[in-house]
Write a protein that holds these residues in place. Structure first.
Motif, PDB file in Angstrom:
ATOM      1  N   ARG A 134      18.302  -4.942 -14.082  1.00  0.00           N
ATOM      2  CA  ARG A 134      18.590  -3.503 -14.090  1.00  0.00           C
ATOM      3  C   ARG A 134      17.349  -2.693 -13.739  1.00  0.00           C
ATOM      4  O   ARG A 134      17.416  -1.751 -12.936  1.00  0.00           O
ATOM      5  N   PHE A 135      16.196  -3.073 -14.301  1.00  0.00           N
ATOM      6  CA  PHE A 135      15.002  -2.273 -14.064  1.00  0.00           C
ATOM      7  C   PHE A 135      14.297  -2.631 -12.747  1.00  0.00           C
ATOM      8  O   PHE A 135      13.529  -1.812 -12.235  1.00  0.00           O
ATOM      9  N   VAL A 136      14.571  -3.784 -12.209  1.00  0.00           N
ATOM     10  CA  VAL A 136      14.141  -4.041 -10.833  1.00  0.00           C
ATOM     11  C   VAL A 136      14.821  -3.034  -9.913  1.00  0.00           C
ATOM     12  O   VAL A 136      14.194  -2.422  -9.031  1.00  0.00           O
ATOM     13  N   ASP A 137      16.124  -2.828 -10.137  1.00  0.00           N
ATOM     14  CA  ASP A 137      16.870  -1.851  -9.345  1.00  0.00           C
ATOM     15  C   ASP A 137      16.397  -0.426  -9.621  1.00  0.00           C
ATOM     16  O   ASP A 137      16.303   0.396  -8.689  1.00  0.00           O
ATOM     17  N   GLU A 138      16.072  -0.138 -10.893  1.00  0.00           N
ATOM     18  CA  GLU A 138      15.569   1.199 -11.225  1.00  0.00           C
ATOM     19  C   GLU A 138      14.270   1.498 -10.465  1.00  0.00           C
ATOM     20  O   GLU A 138      14.074   2.594  -9.937  1.00  0.00           O
ATOM     21  N   ILE A 139      13.386   0.486 -10.402  1.00  0.00           N
ATOM     22  CA  ILE A 139      12.115   0.659  -9.694  1.00  0.00           C
ATOM     23  C   ILE A 139      12.365   0.880  -8.204  1.00  0.00           C
ATOM     24  O   ILE A 139      11.775   1.774  -7.589  1.00  0.00           O
ATOM     25  N   LYS A 140      13.227   0.056  -7.631  1.00  0.00           N
ATOM     26  CA  LYS A 140      13.524   0.177  -6.190  1.00  0.00           C
ATOM     27  C   LYS A 140      14.113   1.550  -5.866  1.00  0.00           C
ATOM     28  O   LYS A 140      13.806   2.122  -4.808  1.00  0.00           O
ATOM     29  N   LYS A 198       8.508   8.553 -12.922  1.00  0.00           N
ATOM     30  CA  LYS A 198       9.927   8.874 -12.721  1.00  0.00           C
ATOM     31  C   LYS A 198      10.801   8.150 -13.735  1.00  0.00           C
ATOM     32  O   LYS A 198      11.746   8.717 -14.293  1.00  0.00           O
ATOM     33  N   ILE A 199      10.476   6.875 -13.986  1.00  0.00           N
ATOM     34  CA  ILE A 199      11.275   6.095 -14.944  1.00  0.00           C
ATOM     35  C   ILE A 199      11.099   6.629 -16.357  1.00  0.00           C
ATOM     36  O   ILE A 199      12.053   6.747 -17.122  1.00  0.00           O
ATOM     37  N   ALA A 200       9.855   6.972 -16.728  1.00  0.00           N
ATOM     38  CA  ALA A 200       9.604   7.535 -18.057  1.00  0.00           C
ATOM     39  C   ALA A 200      10.369   8.827 -18.256  1.00  0.00           C
ATOM     40  O   ALA A 200      10.934   9.076 -19.334  1.00  0.00           O
ATOM     41  N   THR A 201      10.428   9.632 -17.222  1.00  0.00           N
ATOM     42  CA  THR A 201      11.164  10.898 -17.300  1.00  0.00           C
ATOM     43  C   THR A 201      12.666  10.651 -17.428  1.00  0.00           C
ATOM     44  O   THR A 201      13.354  11.277 -18.243  1.00  0.00           O
ATOM     45  N   LYS A 202      13.163   9.708 -16.656  1.00  0.00           N
ATOM     46  CA  LYS A 202      14.608   9.413 -16.680  1.00  0.00           C
ATOM     47  C   LYS A 202      15.060   8.943 -18.055  1.00  0.00           C
ATOM     48  O   LYS A 202      16.166   9.274 -18.508  1.00  0.00           O
ATOM     49  N   PHE A 203      14.199   8.173 -18.750  1.00  0.00           N
ATOM     50  CA  PHE A 203      14.587   7.592 -20.040  1.00  0.00           C
ATOM     51  C   PHE A 203      13.892   8.291 -21.219  1.00  0.00           C
ATOM     52  O   PHE A 203      13.707   7.700 -22.287  1.00  0.00           O
ATOM     53  N   ARG A 204      13.530   9.552 -21.030  1.00  0.00           N
ATOM     54  CA  ARG A 204      12.749  10.269 -22.045  1.00  0.00           C
ATOM     55  C   ARG A 204      13.484  10.435 -23.375  1.00  0.00           C
ATOM     56  O   ARG A 204      12.843  10.663 -24.408  1.00  0.00           O
ATOM     57  N   LYS A 205      14.814  10.307 -23.380  1.00  0.00           N
ATOM     58  CA  LYS A 205      15.566  10.430 -24.632  1.00  0.00           C
ATOM     59  C   LYS A 205      15.488   9.158 -25.487  1.00  0.00           C
ATOM     60  O   LYS A 205      15.890   9.164 -26.658  1.00  0.00           O
ATOM     61  N   PRO A 226       0.814  -1.235   0.000  1.00  0.00           N
ATOM     62  CA  PRO A 226       0.000   0.000   0.000  1.00  0.00           C
ATOM     63  C   PRO A 226       0.839   1.273   0.000  1.00  0.00           C
ATOM     64  O   PRO A 226       0.369   2.325  -0.419  1.00  0.00           O
ATOM     65  N   GLN A 227       2.087   1.175   0.459  1.00  0.00           N
ATOM     66  CA  GLN A 227       2.923   2.363   0.552  1.00  0.00           C
ATOM     67  C   GLN A 227       3.507   2.801  -0.799  1.00  0.00           C
ATOM     68  O   GLN A 227       3.997   3.915  -0.946  1.00  0.00           O
ATOM     69  N   ILE A 228       3.457   1.928  -1.782  1.00  0.00           N
ATOM     70  CA  ILE A 228       4.087   2.228  -3.070  1.00  0.00           C
ATOM     71  C   ILE A 228       3.113   2.976  -3.983  1.00  0.00           C
ATOM     72  O   ILE A 228       2.020   2.478  -4.277  1.00  0.00           O
ATOM     73  N   ASN A 229       3.503   4.152  -4.438  1.00  0.00           N
ATOM     74  CA  ASN A 229       2.743   4.898  -5.436  1.00  0.00           C
ATOM     75  C   ASN A 229       3.272   4.488  -6.809  1.00  0.00           C
ATOM     76  O   ASN A 229       4.246   5.041  -7.314  1.00  0.00           O
ATOM     77  N   VAL A 230       2.629   3.496  -7.389  1.00  0.00           N
ATOM     78  CA  VAL A 230       3.144   2.903  -8.629  1.00  0.00           C
ATOM     79  C   VAL A 230       3.170   3.913  -9.768  1.00  0.00           C
ATOM     80  O   VAL A 230       4.133   3.972 -10.541  1.00  0.00           O
ATOM     81  N   ASP A 231       2.115   4.693  -9.890  1.00  0.00           N
ATOM     82  CA  ASP A 231       2.058   5.675 -10.985  1.00  0.00           C
ATOM     83  C   ASP A 231       3.222   6.656 -10.898  1.00  0.00           C
ATOM     84  O   ASP A 231       3.819   7.026 -11.917  1.00  0.00           O
TER      85      ASP A 231
END
Length: 460
Positions: free
Chosen positions: A451-457, A397-404, A387-392
Protein backbone atom coordinates in the motif's frame (compact mmCIF):
# COMPACT_ATOMS: atom_id res chain seq x y z
CA UNK A 1 28.45 2.19 -8.63
CA UNK A 2 28.14 4.62 -5.75
CA UNK A 3 29.82 6.77 -3.13
CA UNK A 4 27.77 7.75 -0.08
CA UNK A 5 29.11 10.46 2.21
CA UNK A 6 27.30 10.65 5.52
CA UNK A 7 27.90 11.71 9.10
CA UNK A 8 28.72 8.10 9.99
CA UNK A 9 31.56 7.85 7.45
CA UNK A 10 32.10 7.14 3.79
CA UNK A 11 30.76 4.10 1.99
CA UNK A 12 31.06 3.13 -1.64
CA UNK A 13 31.81 0.59 -4.31
CA UNK A 14 35.39 -0.26 -5.20
CA UNK A 15 36.83 0.94 -8.52
CA UNK A 16 35.59 3.47 -11.04
CA UNK A 17 35.92 7.24 -10.97
CA UNK A 18 37.07 9.52 -8.15
CA UNK A 19 34.18 11.15 -6.22
CA UNK A 20 31.75 8.61 -7.68
CA UNK A 21 33.09 5.44 -6.00
CA UNK A 22 35.35 4.42 -3.13
CA UNK A 23 38.63 4.78 -5.02
CA UNK A 24 42.08 4.90 -3.36
CA UNK A 25 41.99 8.69 -3.69
CA UNK A 26 38.64 8.89 -1.91
CA UNK A 27 39.89 6.60 0.88
CA UNK A 28 42.93 8.84 1.40
CA UNK A 29 40.87 12.00 1.24
CA UNK A 30 38.40 10.99 3.94
CA UNK A 31 41.03 9.38 6.15
CA UNK A 32 42.92 12.69 5.99
CA UNK A 33 39.76 14.64 6.84
CA UNK A 34 39.16 12.40 9.85
CA UNK A 35 42.77 12.81 10.94
CA UNK A 36 42.56 16.60 10.67
CA UNK A 37 39.36 16.58 12.72
CA UNK A 38 41.11 14.53 15.41
CA UNK A 39 43.96 17.05 15.53
CA UNK A 40 41.47 19.89 15.88
CA UNK A 41 39.81 18.08 18.80
CA UNK A 42 43.05 17.60 20.73
CA UNK A 43 45.76 19.80 22.18
CA UNK A 44 48.18 16.90 22.64
CA UNK A 45 50.51 15.96 19.79
CA UNK A 46 50.93 12.22 20.28
CA UNK A 47 47.60 11.05 18.83
CA UNK A 48 46.74 7.40 18.14
CA UNK A 49 44.02 5.65 16.13
CA UNK A 50 42.92 1.99 16.19
CA UNK A 51 42.38 0.39 12.77
CA UNK A 52 40.61 -2.90 12.06
CA UNK A 53 38.88 -4.48 9.08
CA UNK A 54 36.48 -7.21 8.10
CA UNK A 55 37.56 -9.90 5.63
CA UNK A 56 36.20 -8.41 2.41
CA UNK A 57 38.57 -8.57 -0.56
CA UNK A 58 39.31 -4.83 -0.72
CA UNK A 59 39.91 -4.53 3.02
CA UNK A 60 43.69 -4.86 3.01
CA UNK A 61 44.06 -2.22 0.29
CA UNK A 62 41.75 0.32 1.94
CA UNK A 63 43.21 -0.32 5.40
CA UNK A 64 46.73 0.27 4.10
CA UNK A 65 45.72 3.54 2.45
CA UNK A 66 43.96 4.76 5.59
CA UNK A 67 46.86 3.80 7.87
CA UNK A 68 49.53 5.46 5.72
CA UNK A 69 47.44 8.62 5.41
CA UNK A 70 47.10 8.94 9.18
CA UNK A 71 50.82 8.32 9.60
CA UNK A 72 51.42 11.10 7.08
CA UNK A 73 49.44 13.41 9.34
CA UNK A 74 51.68 12.52 12.28
CA UNK A 75 49.13 10.22 13.91
CA UNK A 76 50.17 6.84 15.35
CA UNK A 77 48.26 3.82 14.06
CA UNK A 78 47.57 0.57 15.93
CA UNK A 79 46.41 -1.98 13.36
CA UNK A 80 44.37 -4.94 14.65
CA UNK A 81 44.19 -6.51 11.17
CA UNK A 82 41.22 -8.83 10.68
CA UNK A 83 38.78 -7.80 13.37
CA UNK A 84 35.15 -6.95 14.09
CA UNK A 85 33.42 -3.62 14.55
CA UNK A 86 32.75 -4.17 18.27
CA UNK A 87 36.33 -5.41 18.78
CA UNK A 88 37.72 -2.16 17.39
CA UNK A 89 35.29 -0.17 19.55
CA UNK A 90 36.46 -1.97 22.68
CA UNK A 91 40.11 -1.62 21.65
CA UNK A 92 39.82 2.18 21.40
CA UNK A 93 38.81 2.27 25.04
CA UNK A 94 41.28 -0.36 26.30
CA UNK A 95 44.19 1.25 24.45
CA UNK A 96 43.15 4.78 25.52
CA UNK A 97 43.31 5.75 21.84
CA UNK A 98 42.00 9.02 20.41
CA UNK A 99 39.79 7.39 17.80
CA UNK A 100 39.22 4.42 15.56
CA UNK A 101 38.39 3.49 11.99
CA UNK A 102 36.74 0.22 10.99
CA UNK A 103 37.20 -0.78 7.35
CA UNK A 104 33.88 -2.48 6.61
CA UNK A 105 30.72 -2.01 4.59
CA UNK A 106 28.79 -4.05 7.14
CA UNK A 107 25.92 -5.91 5.42
CA UNK A 108 26.64 -4.59 1.90
CA UNK A 109 27.82 -7.00 -0.86
CA UNK A 110 31.50 -7.62 -1.56
CA UNK A 111 31.98 -4.77 -4.06
CA UNK A 112 31.32 -2.29 -1.25
CA UNK A 113 33.62 -1.03 1.48
CA UNK A 114 33.57 1.83 3.95
CA UNK A 115 35.31 3.81 6.65
CA UNK A 116 33.34 3.72 9.92
CA UNK A 117 34.61 6.50 12.19
CA UNK A 118 34.87 6.37 15.99
CA UNK A 119 35.61 8.92 18.72
CA UNK A 120 37.89 8.45 21.72
CA UNK A 121 35.19 6.46 23.53
CA UNK A 122 35.01 3.91 20.73
CA UNK A 123 31.57 5.22 19.74
CA UNK A 124 30.31 6.49 16.39
CA UNK A 125 30.61 10.21 15.77
CA UNK A 126 27.62 12.48 16.31
CA UNK A 127 26.08 14.53 13.50
CA UNK A 128 28.05 17.68 14.29
CA UNK A 129 31.43 15.95 14.16
CA UNK A 130 30.49 14.00 11.06
CA UNK A 131 29.51 17.19 9.25
CA UNK A 132 32.80 18.82 10.22
CA UNK A 133 34.76 15.96 8.67
CA UNK A 134 32.74 16.18 5.45
CA UNK A 135 33.48 19.92 5.24
CA UNK A 136 37.20 19.32 5.74
CA UNK A 137 37.11 16.81 2.88
CA UNK A 138 35.21 19.21 0.63
CA UNK A 139 37.81 21.94 1.17
CA UNK A 140 40.83 19.58 1.01
CA UNK A 141 41.92 21.32 4.21
CA UNK A 142 44.79 19.03 5.21
CA UNK A 143 48.15 19.77 6.80
CA UNK A 144 50.55 16.83 6.65
CA UNK A 145 53.47 16.24 9.00
CA UNK A 146 57.12 16.86 8.20
CA UNK A 147 59.43 13.87 8.00
CA UNK A 148 60.57 13.91 11.63
CA UNK A 149 56.98 14.07 12.85
CA UNK A 150 55.44 11.15 10.96
CA UNK A 151 53.27 8.77 12.94
CA UNK A 152 54.31 5.28 14.03
CA UNK A 153 52.62 2.15 12.70
CA UNK A 154 52.15 -0.83 15.04
CA UNK A 155 50.42 -4.15 14.45
CA UNK A 156 48.70 -5.69 17.45
CA UNK A 157 47.37 -9.24 17.40
CA UNK A 158 45.02 -11.02 19.76
CA UNK A 159 42.34 -8.38 20.24
CA UNK A 160 39.47 -10.68 19.37
CA UNK A 161 40.63 -12.90 22.26
CA UNK A 162 40.67 -9.83 24.54
CA UNK A 163 37.18 -8.96 23.36
CA UNK A 164 35.98 -12.47 24.19
CA UNK A 165 37.49 -12.22 27.68
CA UNK A 166 35.63 -8.93 28.19
CA UNK A 167 32.38 -10.66 27.23
CA UNK A 168 32.99 -13.63 29.53
CA UNK A 169 33.62 -11.26 32.44
CA UNK A 170 30.17 -9.67 32.17
CA UNK A 171 28.15 -10.41 35.32
CA UNK A 172 25.01 -11.63 33.51
CA UNK A 173 26.85 -14.05 31.23
CA UNK A 174 26.11 -17.37 32.94
CA UNK A 175 29.04 -19.51 31.83
CA UNK A 176 28.18 -22.44 34.09
CA UNK A 177 24.58 -22.68 32.89
CA UNK A 178 25.68 -22.49 29.25
CA UNK A 179 28.23 -25.26 29.69
CA UNK A 180 25.72 -27.49 31.47
CA UNK A 181 23.21 -27.04 28.64
CA UNK A 182 25.51 -28.85 26.17
CA UNK A 183 24.35 -26.77 23.24
CA UNK A 184 25.15 -27.64 19.65
CA UNK A 185 24.92 -24.82 17.12
CA UNK A 186 25.62 -24.03 13.48
CA UNK A 187 27.44 -20.79 12.64
CA UNK A 188 27.20 -18.90 9.34
CA UNK A 189 29.77 -16.09 9.36
CA UNK A 190 29.49 -15.31 5.61
CA UNK A 191 33.26 -15.97 5.23
CA UNK A 192 34.26 -12.90 7.22
CA UNK A 193 35.73 -12.20 10.64
CA UNK A 194 32.77 -13.66 12.51
CA UNK A 195 34.30 -16.97 11.44
CA UNK A 196 37.19 -16.15 13.78
CA UNK A 197 35.32 -14.55 16.66
CA UNK A 198 32.09 -16.54 17.08
CA UNK A 199 33.59 -20.09 17.13
CA UNK A 200 36.28 -18.89 19.55
CA UNK A 201 33.64 -17.50 21.92
CA UNK A 202 31.57 -20.69 21.67
CA UNK A 203 34.60 -22.84 22.47
CA UNK A 204 35.17 -20.87 25.70
CA UNK A 205 31.51 -21.42 26.59
CA UNK A 206 31.61 -25.17 25.95
CA UNK A 207 29.24 -25.00 22.98
CA UNK A 208 29.70 -27.48 20.12
CA UNK A 209 30.08 -25.51 16.90
CA UNK A 210 29.37 -26.66 13.35
CA UNK A 211 30.99 -24.15 11.00
CA UNK A 212 29.31 -22.95 7.81
CA UNK A 213 31.06 -20.27 5.74
CA UNK A 214 33.54 -19.44 8.50
CA UNK A 215 36.67 -19.03 6.36
CA UNK A 216 37.58 -15.30 6.53
CA UNK A 217 38.46 -14.91 2.84
CA UNK A 218 35.92 -12.23 1.89
CA UNK A 219 34.17 -14.38 -0.73
CA UNK A 220 30.61 -14.05 0.54
CA UNK A 221 28.65 -17.22 -0.40
CA UNK A 222 25.33 -15.37 -0.28
CA UNK A 223 24.04 -11.84 0.23
CA UNK A 224 25.64 -10.88 3.56
CA UNK A 225 22.60 -9.16 5.03
CA UNK A 226 21.20 -11.68 7.58
CA UNK A 227 17.65 -11.82 6.22
CA UNK A 228 15.46 -14.94 5.88
CA UNK A 229 15.76 -15.14 2.09
CA UNK A 230 19.56 -15.33 2.33
CA UNK A 231 19.73 -18.02 5.00
CA UNK A 232 18.41 -21.20 3.38
CA UNK A 233 21.74 -23.05 3.72
CA UNK A 234 22.02 -22.63 7.48
CA UNK A 235 18.32 -23.37 7.97
CA UNK A 236 18.77 -26.73 6.24
CA UNK A 237 22.03 -27.51 8.08
CA UNK A 238 20.57 -26.77 11.52
CA UNK A 239 17.89 -29.40 10.92
CA UNK A 240 20.32 -31.88 9.33
CA UNK A 241 22.78 -31.59 12.24
CA UNK A 242 20.08 -31.74 14.91
CA UNK A 243 21.46 -28.47 16.30
CA UNK A 244 19.79 -26.51 19.08
CA UNK A 245 19.84 -23.37 16.91
CA UNK A 246 21.79 -21.50 14.26
CA UNK A 247 23.84 -18.31 14.55
CA UNK A 248 24.25 -15.79 11.74
CA UNK A 249 26.40 -12.66 11.79
CA UNK A 250 27.10 -10.03 9.15
CA UNK A 251 30.65 -9.36 7.84
CA UNK A 252 31.66 -6.98 10.65
CA UNK A 253 29.85 -8.93 13.40
CA UNK A 254 27.63 -6.20 14.83
CA UNK A 255 24.36 -7.87 13.77
CA UNK A 256 23.14 -11.18 15.20
CA UNK A 257 20.37 -13.31 13.72
CA UNK A 258 19.22 -16.69 15.00
CA UNK A 259 17.66 -19.79 13.43
CA UNK A 260 15.45 -22.12 15.49
CA UNK A 261 16.04 -25.86 15.73
CA UNK A 262 13.34 -26.55 13.11
CA UNK A 263 15.02 -24.25 10.58
CA UNK A 264 12.57 -21.39 11.08
CA UNK A 265 13.79 -17.88 11.72
CA UNK A 266 13.94 -16.67 15.32
CA UNK A 267 13.79 -13.29 13.64
CA UNK A 268 16.51 -10.66 13.79
CA UNK A 269 13.96 -8.30 15.39
CA UNK A 270 13.63 -10.76 18.27
CA UNK A 271 17.34 -11.08 19.04
CA UNK A 272 17.15 -7.81 20.99
CA UNK A 273 13.78 -8.76 22.47
CA UNK A 274 15.16 -12.02 23.91
CA UNK A 275 18.35 -10.44 25.25
CA UNK A 276 16.37 -7.59 26.82
CA UNK A 277 13.94 -10.05 28.41
CA UNK A 278 16.88 -11.82 30.04
CA UNK A 279 18.60 -8.66 31.27
CA UNK A 280 15.38 -7.06 32.54
CA UNK A 281 14.60 -10.25 34.40
CA UNK A 282 17.81 -9.74 36.38
CA UNK A 283 18.03 -5.93 36.64
CA UNK A 284 15.25 -3.35 36.43
CA UNK A 285 15.89 -0.65 33.86
CA UNK A 286 14.79 1.04 30.66
CA UNK A 287 15.24 0.07 27.02
CA UNK A 288 15.65 1.88 23.70
CA UNK A 289 15.44 0.84 20.07
CA UNK A 290 14.92 2.81 16.88
CA UNK A 291 11.67 3.74 15.16
CA UNK A 292 12.01 0.87 12.66
CA UNK A 293 12.20 -1.79 15.36
CA UNK A 294 9.47 -4.13 16.55
CA UNK A 295 6.83 -3.22 19.15
CA UNK A 296 7.75 -6.48 20.85
CA UNK A 297 10.59 -4.78 22.74
CA UNK A 298 8.15 -2.23 24.13
CA UNK A 299 5.80 -5.03 25.22
CA UNK A 300 8.55 -7.04 26.95
CA UNK A 301 9.96 -3.93 28.62
CA UNK A 302 6.56 -2.95 30.01
CA UNK A 303 6.01 -6.56 31.18
CA UNK A 304 9.03 -6.04 33.43
CA UNK A 305 7.64 -2.73 34.71
CA UNK A 306 10.16 -0.59 32.85
CA UNK A 307 10.01 2.16 30.26
CA UNK A 308 10.70 1.94 26.52
CA UNK A 309 11.53 4.77 24.13
CA UNK A 310 12.26 4.92 20.38
CA UNK A 311 15.03 6.94 18.74
CA UNK A 312 15.75 8.00 15.19
CA UNK A 313 17.42 5.28 13.11
CA UNK A 314 21.20 5.09 13.43
CA UNK A 315 23.39 3.64 16.14
CA UNK A 316 24.57 7.05 17.36
CA UNK A 317 20.92 8.11 17.87
CA UNK A 318 20.09 4.94 19.80
CA UNK A 319 23.16 5.41 22.01
CA UNK A 320 22.33 9.07 22.67
CA UNK A 321 18.80 8.20 23.83
CA UNK A 322 20.07 5.25 25.87
CA UNK A 323 22.40 7.56 27.77
CA UNK A 324 19.65 10.15 28.25
CA UNK A 325 17.16 7.57 29.61
CA UNK A 326 19.79 5.49 31.44
CA UNK A 327 18.70 2.42 29.48
CA UNK A 328 20.40 -0.82 30.53
CA UNK A 329 20.01 -2.48 27.13
CA UNK A 330 18.99 -1.32 23.69
CA UNK A 331 19.84 -1.58 20.05
CA UNK A 332 18.29 -1.94 16.65
CA UNK A 333 15.83 -4.41 15.21
CA UNK A 334 18.40 -5.58 12.67
CA UNK A 335 19.92 -7.83 15.34
CA UNK A 336 22.14 -5.16 16.87
CA UNK A 337 22.51 -5.48 20.66
CA UNK A 338 23.88 -2.53 22.66
CA UNK A 339 24.69 -3.43 26.25
CA UNK A 340 26.28 -0.50 28.16
CA UNK A 341 27.72 -2.82 30.80
CA UNK A 342 30.12 -3.80 28.02
CA UNK A 343 30.23 -0.74 25.73
CA UNK A 344 27.98 1.56 23.72
CA UNK A 345 28.10 -0.28 20.42
CA UNK A 346 26.22 -3.07 18.63
CA UNK A 347 27.99 -6.31 19.50
CA UNK A 348 27.11 -9.81 18.29
CA UNK A 349 29.47 -11.44 20.79
CA UNK A 350 27.76 -9.77 23.74
CA UNK A 351 24.34 -10.50 22.24
CA UNK A 352 25.17 -14.16 21.71
CA UNK A 353 26.51 -14.61 25.26
CA UNK A 354 23.36 -13.03 26.73
CA UNK A 355 21.11 -15.13 24.49
CA UNK A 356 22.90 -18.35 25.41
CA UNK A 357 22.56 -17.45 29.09
CA UNK A 358 18.84 -16.80 28.62
CA UNK A 359 18.22 -20.01 26.69
CA UNK A 360 20.21 -22.10 29.17
CA UNK A 361 18.34 -20.69 32.17
CA UNK A 362 14.91 -20.89 30.52
CA UNK A 363 15.21 -24.66 29.94
CA UNK A 364 13.26 -24.06 26.71
CA UNK A 365 14.03 -24.85 23.11
CA UNK A 366 14.91 -21.96 20.82
CA UNK A 367 11.54 -22.24 19.05
CA UNK A 368 9.60 -22.38 22.31
CA UNK A 369 11.41 -19.28 23.55
CA UNK A 370 10.55 -17.45 20.35
CA UNK A 371 6.91 -18.50 20.62
CA UNK A 372 6.75 -17.08 24.15
CA UNK A 373 7.07 -13.51 22.86
CA UNK A 374 4.40 -11.20 21.43
CA UNK A 375 3.65 -12.13 17.83
CA UNK A 376 4.42 -9.41 15.33
CA UNK A 377 5.40 -9.71 11.70
CA UNK A 378 7.49 -7.26 9.73
CA UNK A 379 7.94 -6.49 6.07
CA UNK A 380 11.11 -4.71 4.99
CA UNK A 381 11.07 -3.19 1.53
CA UNK A 382 12.83 -0.43 -0.38
CA UNK A 383 12.50 1.79 -3.42
CA UNK A 384 15.58 2.75 -5.42
CA UNK A 385 16.17 6.49 -5.62
CA UNK A 386 16.86 8.52 -8.75
CA UNK A 387 18.17 12.11 -8.92
CA UNK A 388 14.74 13.26 -10.07
CA UNK A 389 12.99 12.20 -6.85
CA UNK A 390 12.64 14.83 -4.11
CA UNK A 391 12.41 12.41 -1.21
CA UNK A 392 11.78 15.04 1.46
CA UNK A 393 8.84 16.41 -0.52
CA UNK A 394 7.42 12.91 -0.99
CA UNK A 395 7.62 12.14 2.74
CA UNK A 396 6.10 15.51 3.61
CA UNK A 397 3.12 14.78 1.35
CA UNK A 398 2.55 11.43 3.05
CA UNK A 399 2.82 12.95 6.53
CA UNK A 400 0.25 15.55 5.57
CA UNK A 401 -2.11 12.98 4.05
CA UNK A 402 -2.07 10.86 7.23
CA UNK A 403 -1.91 13.73 9.74
CA UNK A 404 -5.03 12.47 11.56
CA UNK A 405 -3.12 9.32 12.58
CA UNK A 406 -0.33 9.11 15.18
CA UNK A 407 2.57 10.43 13.03
CA UNK A 408 6.22 10.80 14.06
CA UNK A 409 8.61 12.80 11.86
CA UNK A 410 11.90 12.82 13.80
CA UNK A 411 13.32 10.43 11.20
CA UNK A 412 11.40 10.23 7.96
CA UNK A 413 7.73 9.47 8.58
CA UNK A 414 6.38 6.83 10.96
CA UNK A 415 2.61 6.30 11.02
CA UNK A 416 1.25 4.37 14.01
CA UNK A 417 -2.10 2.79 13.30
CA UNK A 418 -4.05 0.97 16.02
CA UNK A 419 -2.65 -2.51 15.33
CA UNK A 420 0.20 -1.84 12.90
CA UNK A 421 2.70 0.77 11.75
CA UNK A 422 4.72 1.88 8.73
CA UNK A 423 8.05 3.71 8.75
CA UNK A 424 9.33 5.47 5.62
CA UNK A 425 12.81 6.98 5.55
CA UNK A 426 15.86 7.69 3.43
CA UNK A 427 18.68 5.25 4.10
CA UNK A 428 21.91 6.67 5.56
CA UNK A 429 24.00 4.05 3.79
CA UNK A 430 22.30 3.28 0.46
CA UNK A 431 20.52 5.36 -2.24
CA UNK A 432 17.05 4.03 -1.33
CA UNK A 433 13.84 4.77 0.58
CA UNK A 434 13.27 2.10 3.20
CA UNK A 435 9.71 0.95 3.86
CA UNK A 436 9.30 -0.96 7.12
CA UNK A 437 5.92 -2.22 8.28
CA UNK A 438 4.74 -4.32 11.22
CA UNK A 439 1.39 -5.97 11.82
CA UNK A 440 -0.29 -8.96 13.47
CA UNK A 441 0.29 -11.25 10.48
CA UNK A 442 2.82 -11.48 7.67
CA UNK A 443 0.10 -11.05 5.09
CA UNK A 444 -1.16 -7.80 6.61
CA UNK A 445 2.41 -6.48 7.05
CA UNK A 446 3.12 -7.24 3.39
CA UNK A 447 -0.15 -5.65 2.27
CA UNK A 448 0.62 -2.52 4.30
CA UNK A 449 4.03 -2.31 2.64
CA UNK A 450 2.54 -2.69 -0.85
CA UNK A 451 0.00 0.00 0.00
CA UNK A 452 2.72 2.48 0.91
CA UNK A 453 4.87 1.62 -2.08
CA UNK A 454 1.87 2.81 -4.10
CA UNK A 455 1.43 5.84 -1.83
CA UNK A 456 5.06 6.85 -2.48
CA UNK A 457 4.72 6.35 -6.24
CA UNK A 458 1.58 8.52 -6.25
CA UNK A 459 3.49 11.31 -4.48
CA UNK A 460 6.43 11.34 -6.90
Amino acid sequence: MALIKSISGIRGTIGGSVNDNLTPIDAVKFAAAYGMWLKQQNTKTNLSVIIGRDARISGDMISSLVSKTLIGLGINVVDLGLSTTPTVEIAVSLEAADGGIIITASHNPKQWNALKLLNNKGEFLNAEHGETILKIAEKDAYQFAEVDDLGIYTEKEGYIAKHIDEVLNLELVDIDAIKKANFKVVVDAVNSTGGIAIPALLEKLGVECVKLYCEPNGHFPHNPEPLKEHLTDISELVVKEGADFGIVVDPDVDRLALVCEDGSMFGEEYTLVACADYVLGKIKGNTVSNLSSSRALRDVTEKHGASYQASAVGEVNVVELMKKTEAIIGGEGNGGIIYPESHYGRDSLVGLALFLSHLANSKMSCKALRDSYPVYFMSKNKIELTPQINVDAVLEKIATKFRKEDVTTIDGVKINFEKEWVHLRKSNTEPIIRIYTESSSQDSADRLAIRFVDEIKNCI
